[in-house]
Design a protein around this motif. Structure first.
Motif, short mmCIF file in Angstrom:
data_model
loop_
_atom_site.label_atom_id
_atom_site.label_comp_id
_atom_site.label_asym_id
_atom_site.label_seq_id
_atom_site.Cartn_x
_atom_site.Cartn_y
_atom_site.Cartn_z
N GLY A 108 0.79 -1.24 0.00
CA GLY A 108 0.00 0.00 0.00
C GLY A 108 0.81 1.27 0.00
O GLY A 108 0.37 2.30 0.53
N ARG A 111 -0.43 4.90 -0.65
CA ARG A 111 -1.28 5.58 0.32
C ARG A 111 -0.54 5.94 1.61
O ARG A 111 -1.12 6.54 2.50
CB ARG A 111 -2.49 4.70 0.65
CG ARG A 111 -3.39 4.42 -0.53
CD ARG A 111 -4.65 3.69 -0.10
NE ARG A 111 -4.35 2.38 0.46
CZ ARG A 111 -4.16 1.28 -0.25
NH1 ARG A 111 -4.24 1.33 -1.57
NH2 ARG A 111 -3.90 0.13 0.35
N LYS A 112 0.71 5.53 1.71
CA LYS A 112 1.46 5.77 2.95
C LYS A 112 1.78 7.25 3.13
O LYS A 112 2.33 7.89 2.24
CB LYS A 112 2.75 4.96 2.96
CG LYS A 112 2.52 3.45 3.11
CD LYS A 112 3.84 2.71 3.13
CE LYS A 112 3.64 1.22 3.28
NZ LYS A 112 4.92 0.47 3.25
N GLY A 183 -6.03 -3.82 11.73
CA GLY A 183 -5.97 -3.64 10.28
C GLY A 183 -4.69 -4.17 9.67
O GLY A 183 -3.73 -4.52 10.36
N HIS A 186 -0.62 -2.17 5.56
CA HIS A 186 -0.66 -0.99 4.69
C HIS A 186 -1.76 0.00 5.08
O HIS A 186 -1.82 1.10 4.55
CB HIS A 186 -0.84 -1.41 3.22
CG HIS A 186 -2.18 -1.99 2.92
ND1 HIS A 186 -2.45 -3.33 3.13
CD2 HIS A 186 -3.32 -1.44 2.44
CE1 HIS A 186 -3.71 -3.57 2.78
NE2 HIS A 186 -4.24 -2.44 2.35
N GLN A 187 -2.63 -0.39 6.02
CA GLN A 187 -3.70 0.50 6.43
C GLN A 187 -4.04 0.26 7.91
O GLN A 187 -5.16 -0.12 8.25
CB GLN A 187 -4.94 0.28 5.55
CG GLN A 187 -5.89 1.46 5.52
CD GLN A 187 -6.94 1.30 4.45
OE1 GLN A 187 -7.09 0.24 3.84
NE2 GLN A 187 -7.68 2.35 4.18
N GLY A 207 -5.16 6.60 11.79
CA GLY A 207 -4.38 5.78 10.87
C GLY A 207 -2.89 5.81 11.11
O GLY A 207 -2.15 5.08 10.47
#
Length: 229
Positions: A108, A111-112, A183, A186-187, A207
């Motif tokens: 991911g 989106r980091k 989760g 990556h999220q 997050g």
């Protein structure tokens, strides 16, 4: 070097047409896919951080000619921190054009927050090296304008504000503890608790661990200030 269609579209969203297109390619190249022939964006990130800082400092001085250093510093920090850079990166779709290694893509990486923030700084440096400070200033002010206009009069982060609140009442600094992490890698979602020596506490989720700490501190500070009214 001719840009691929996705990078041409990104350049249009950014608001800068590159003469030295290789600079943009380097700016979006992550270390996970770099080779000796294809360097990553880390050196550009280093430079872009400084260019961004200069432009934001100039803009804040211009926006409020009477503000003291004590007010300007937290506003500056709020505008140049990694979260702000990542937010701009998301708005212009920078994650969509990043060049990542397979493992980073699978986890991911697009989106980091840290990766996006670093890449945004690298893009700023690419603009600076391509066309100079005025061009970099134009790009930064275009994408940071609403943030500069709306930055709070006292933009201290919530953790700092809560610590100062506690110290003013003779209490030691608040303590923070990670209660849970949920989760996929990556999220992730972090649950953090903040506690005052006097026993008051709040819990928040976010997050990233830092965001959760900030949210918990803000909630606790608001509650303590309401109780003092």
């Amino acid at each position: 070097m001719k840009l691929a269609a996705d990078l041409r579209d990104f350049s249009a969203r950014l608001g800068h047409s590159f003469t030295r297109t290789e600079l943009l390619v380097r700016a979006v190249t992550h270390a996970s896919i770099a080779t000796p022939q294809r360097p990553d964006n880390q050196r550009l990130e280093f430079l872009g951080d400084r260019v961004l800082g200069l432009v934001i400092a100039e803009a804040l001085l211009k926006a409020d000619k009477g503000a003291s250093e004590g007010l300007l510093a937290p506003r500056y920090n709020a505008l140049v921190r990694k979260e702000a850079c990542a937010a701009v990166a998301r708005e212009i779709g920078l994650g969509d054009v990043l060049k990542l290694g397979r493992s980073e893509m699978m986890s991911g990486g697009r989106r980091k927050e840290a990766l996006l923030g670093d890449a945004m700084e690298a893009v700023i440096a690419a603009v600076y090296l391509d066309a100079g400070l005025d061009a970099a200033r134009d790009v930064i002010l275009r994408h940071w304008a609403t943030r500069i206009a709306s930055v709070k009069a006292d933009a201290r982060d919530a953790k700092t504000a809560l610590q100062e609140w506690a110290q003013a009442r003779g209490l030691p600094p608040p303590s923070y503890g990670e209660r849970d992490r949920e989760g996929p890698d990556h999220q992730p979602v972090f649950t953090v608790e903040v506690t005052l020596m006097s026993g008051e506490r709040e819990i928040a989720k976010a997050g990233s661990k830092r965001q959760a700490e900030q949210a918990a501190a803000k909630a606790l500070l608001q509650r303590m200030e309401r109780g003092a009214d």
